[in-house]
Design an enzyme around this catalytic site. Structure first.
Site, PDB file in Angstrom:
ATOM      1  CG  HIS A  97      45.214 -15.152  62.629  1.00 38.33           C
ATOM      2  ND1 HIS A  97      46.443 -15.696  62.412  1.00 38.33           N
ATOM      3  CD2 HIS A  97      45.330 -13.852  63.392  1.00 38.33           C
ATOM      4  CE1 HIS A  97      47.255 -14.853  62.770  1.00 38.33           C
ATOM      5  NE2 HIS A  97      46.702 -13.436  63.256  1.00 38.33           N
TER       6      HIS A  97
HETATM    7  C1  UD1 Z   1      45.001 -10.130  66.960  1.00 38.01           C
HETATM    8  C2  UD1 Z   1      46.168  -9.471  66.424  1.00 38.01           C
HETATM    9  C3  UD1 Z   1      46.761  -9.982  65.424  1.00 38.01           C
HETATM   10  C4  UD1 Z   1      47.402 -11.210  66.115  1.00 38.01           C
HETATM   11  C5  UD1 Z   1      46.282 -12.229  66.369  1.00 38.01           C
HETATM   12  C6  UD1 Z   1      47.067 -13.131  67.191  1.00 38.01           C
HETATM   13  C7  UD1 Z   1      45.274  -6.657  66.365  1.00 38.01           C
HETATM   14  C8  UD1 Z   1      44.908  -6.003  65.076  1.00 38.01           C
HETATM   15  N1  UD1 Z   1      45.362  -8.235  65.694  1.00 38.01           N
HETATM   16  O1  UD1 Z   1      44.075 -10.751  65.779  1.00 38.01           O
HETATM   17  O2  UD1 Z   1      47.902  -9.065  64.916  1.00 38.01           O
HETATM   18  O3  UD1 Z   1      48.251 -11.770  64.970  1.00 38.01           O
HETATM   19  O4  UD1 Z   1      45.516 -11.288  67.542  1.00 38.01           O
HETATM   20  O5  UD1 Z   1      45.945 -14.097  67.785  1.00 38.01           O
HETATM   21  O6  UD1 Z   1      45.318  -6.572  67.261  1.00 38.01           O
HETATM   22  N2  UD1 Z   1      37.849 -13.512  69.509  1.00 38.01           N
HETATM   23  C9  UD1 Z   1      37.397 -14.594  70.613  1.00 38.01           C
HETATM   24  N3  UD1 Z   1      38.074 -14.849  71.675  1.00 38.01           N
HETATM   25  C10 UD1 Z   1      39.146 -13.913  72.158  1.00 38.01           C
HETATM   26  C11 UD1 Z   1      39.371 -13.078  71.127  1.00 38.01           C
HETATM   27  C12 UD1 Z   1      38.977 -12.934  70.083  1.00 38.01           C
HETATM   28  O7  UD1 Z   1      36.475 -15.327  70.196  1.00 38.01           O
HETATM   29  O8  UD1 Z   1      39.380 -14.069  73.148  1.00 38.01           O
HETATM   30  C13 UD1 Z   1      37.317 -13.394  68.434  1.00 38.01           C
HETATM   31  C14 UD1 Z   1      36.297 -12.508  68.317  1.00 38.01           C
HETATM   32  O9  UD1 Z   1      35.352 -12.860  67.309  1.00 38.01           O
HETATM   33  C15 UD1 Z   1      36.925 -11.072  67.658  1.00 38.01           C
HETATM   34  C16 UD1 Z   1      37.803 -11.817  66.643  1.00 38.01           C
HETATM   35  O10 UD1 Z   1      38.283 -13.126  67.242  1.00 38.01           O
HETATM   36  O11 UD1 Z   1      35.946 -10.300  66.899  1.00 38.01           O
HETATM   37  C17 UD1 Z   1      39.230 -11.049  66.245  1.00 38.01           C
HETATM   38  O12 UD1 Z   1      39.870 -10.865  67.629  1.00 38.01           O
HETATM   39  P1  UD1 Z   1      40.740  -9.329  67.579  1.00 38.01           P
HETATM   40  O13 UD1 Z   1      41.525  -9.248  68.945  1.00 38.01           O
HETATM   41  O14 UD1 Z   1      40.277  -8.330  67.236  1.00 38.01           O
HETATM   42  O15 UD1 Z   1      41.722  -9.879  66.627  1.00 38.01           O
HETATM   43  P2  UD1 Z   1      42.690 -11.077  66.160  1.00 38.01           P
HETATM   44  O16 UD1 Z   1      42.004 -11.562  64.919  1.00 38.01           O
HETATM   45  O17 UD1 Z   1      42.706 -12.197  67.079  1.00 38.01           O
END
Ligand code: UD1
Length: 361
Positions: free
Chosen positions: A205
């Site tokens: 991821h």
């Molecule tokens: C975040 C953390 C990362 C951690 C990971 C674990 C940061 C910078 N990154 O990354 O360190 O390893 O979580 O999972 O804080 N999305 C959904 N549903 C959700 C949340 C996210 O669909 O509930 C999707 C969205 O498209 C979003 C993308 O995932 O834009 C990224 O989510 P985000 O929370 O920004 O970062 P992660 O990649 O999950």
């Protein structure tokens, strides 16, 4: 004493659970749990609370997804009035996600003491958003709880006063030890028709692996080669970020040789991980969990902020041409494992944290 705990994303939940339990055991401590809402999917958030026995959050900031600036800013704006109202003695932050650094900034500026659990880890890789979050959070923290000796060295080198640094071990391993049996009892692998010890488990991821089209395509192709070359099913629960990229880039066909699953609950994933022949990942926490489980782990990254998983564990890094992944996985599966646990990864880290904070209050 009053403590506000901050969680936002999946890897935070298993870290805060044992800390809250330890403070509850310690007695006279009022605890408030704030969920920033960075992860809002049920699989990423709600089911983790159930599996870990975490109390329902007292406050949900509901910030959701966004660019780094938007997400961090939203947490700060929404958290400030909560901390002004609660006026805790401590704000507890865990890990390295955007919610962690946002909370530390707000608390420090309000003059509230910040504790950081899993402090001092450094990849040295400034292109990783988590590295920025770690360095800034640690700079703002009054109590820094570390998981491995390298973290103490990093913090001292950066000028953090030694009396703020406490080497306590790994709270995520507290959670792992507390849930191994329940996870095994679920029989997840068997339920999916997989033979324990005869499949590989993959998570991917990190932006550096999944955001660039060529990199993601090459890695998924390499996983197909691993499935064919090892003759083992390759199971991949897809993080929402990764599935979104696969769809956007039209790479669905590359998933065909793999066993694709939605994001799993904590207990389901732990069950699959402890029965896997090997794990391929770019996660931080999974490097640590496989070390304790004695499951060979190939981390698809150029560096790790958790070097103890290499010196004391089952982890190895691979950042070469993805076509080389098959050979590295084969080597990892054949390697003799001389299990020696990293020091203080004994299931009692959270108790040490509570004792230090309550004693020093
Ligand atoms: C975040 C953390 C990362 C951690 C990971 C674990 C940061 C910078 N990154 O990354 O360190 O390893 O979580 O999972 O804080 N999305 C959904 N549903 C959700 C949340 C996210 O669909 O509930 C999707 C969205 O498209 C979003 C993308 O995932 O834009 C990224 O989510 P985000 O929370 O920004 O970062 P992660 O990649 O999950």
């Amino acid at each position: 004493m009053k403590i506000v705990h901050i969680v936002g994303a999946r890897p935070n939940f298993m870290k805060i659970a044992p800390v809250m339990e330890a403070f509850a055991r310690a007695g006279d401590v009022e605890q408030v749990l704030v969920h920033t809402g960075q992860h809002y999917d049920e699989e990423l958030s709600k089911y983790f609370f159930e599996d870990l026995g975490l109390p329902r959050p007292d406050v949900d900031l509901g910030v959701g997804s966004g660019s780094h600036g938007v997400q961090t800013g939203r947490v700060m704006i929404a958290l400030e009035p909560v901390l002004e109202r609660e006026r805790p003695d401590w704000v507890f932050t865990v890990g390295d996600v955007n919610s962690t650094v946002a909370a530390a900034l707000v608390a420090a500026k309000l003059g509230i003491r910040v504790a950081h659990v899993e402090a001092g880890l450094r990849s040295g890789d400034w292109t990783m958003p988590e590295e920025i979050n770690r360095v800034v959070t640690d700079r703002l923290s009054d109590a820094l709880f570390t998981t491995e000796p390298s973290a103490n060295e990093n913090l001292l080198r950066e000028g953090v006063p030694g009396e703020r640094i406490h080497f306590v071990g790994n709270v995520m391993i507290d959670t792992l030890e507390g849930h191994r049996e329940a996870a095994a009892a679920l029989g997840v692998a068997e339920g999916m028709g997989l033979r324990p010890g005869a499949y590989l488990l993959v998570t991917l991821h990190r932006p550096s692996n999944v955001d660039a089209p060529e990199r993601l395509g090459a890695l998924l192709t390499a996983l197909g080669e691993v499935a064919v070359g090892t003759e083992l099913p390759v199971v991949i629960p897809l993080h929402p970020r990764t599935s979104a990229r696969v769809r956007e880039l039209g790479l669905e066909s590359l998933l065909e040789p793999l066993v694709v699953l939605p994001p799993l609950r904590y207990l389901e994933f732990l069950g699959l991980m402890q029965d896997a022949a090997g794990v391929i990942t770019d996660s931080g926490g999974i490097q640590e969990e496989t070390t304790v489980l004695g499951v060979p782990c190939v981390t698809v990254r150029p560096n790790t902020e958790r070097p103890v998983t290499i010196t004391h564990g089952t982890n190895r890094l691979y950042d070469g041409d993805p076509h080389g992944l098959l050979d590295v996985v084969r080597e990892a599966l054949l390697a003799e494992s001389e299990l020696s646990r990293p020091p203080l990864w004994d299931g009692h880290a959270a108790g040490r944290i509570a004792e230090i904070v309550v004693r020093g209050a």
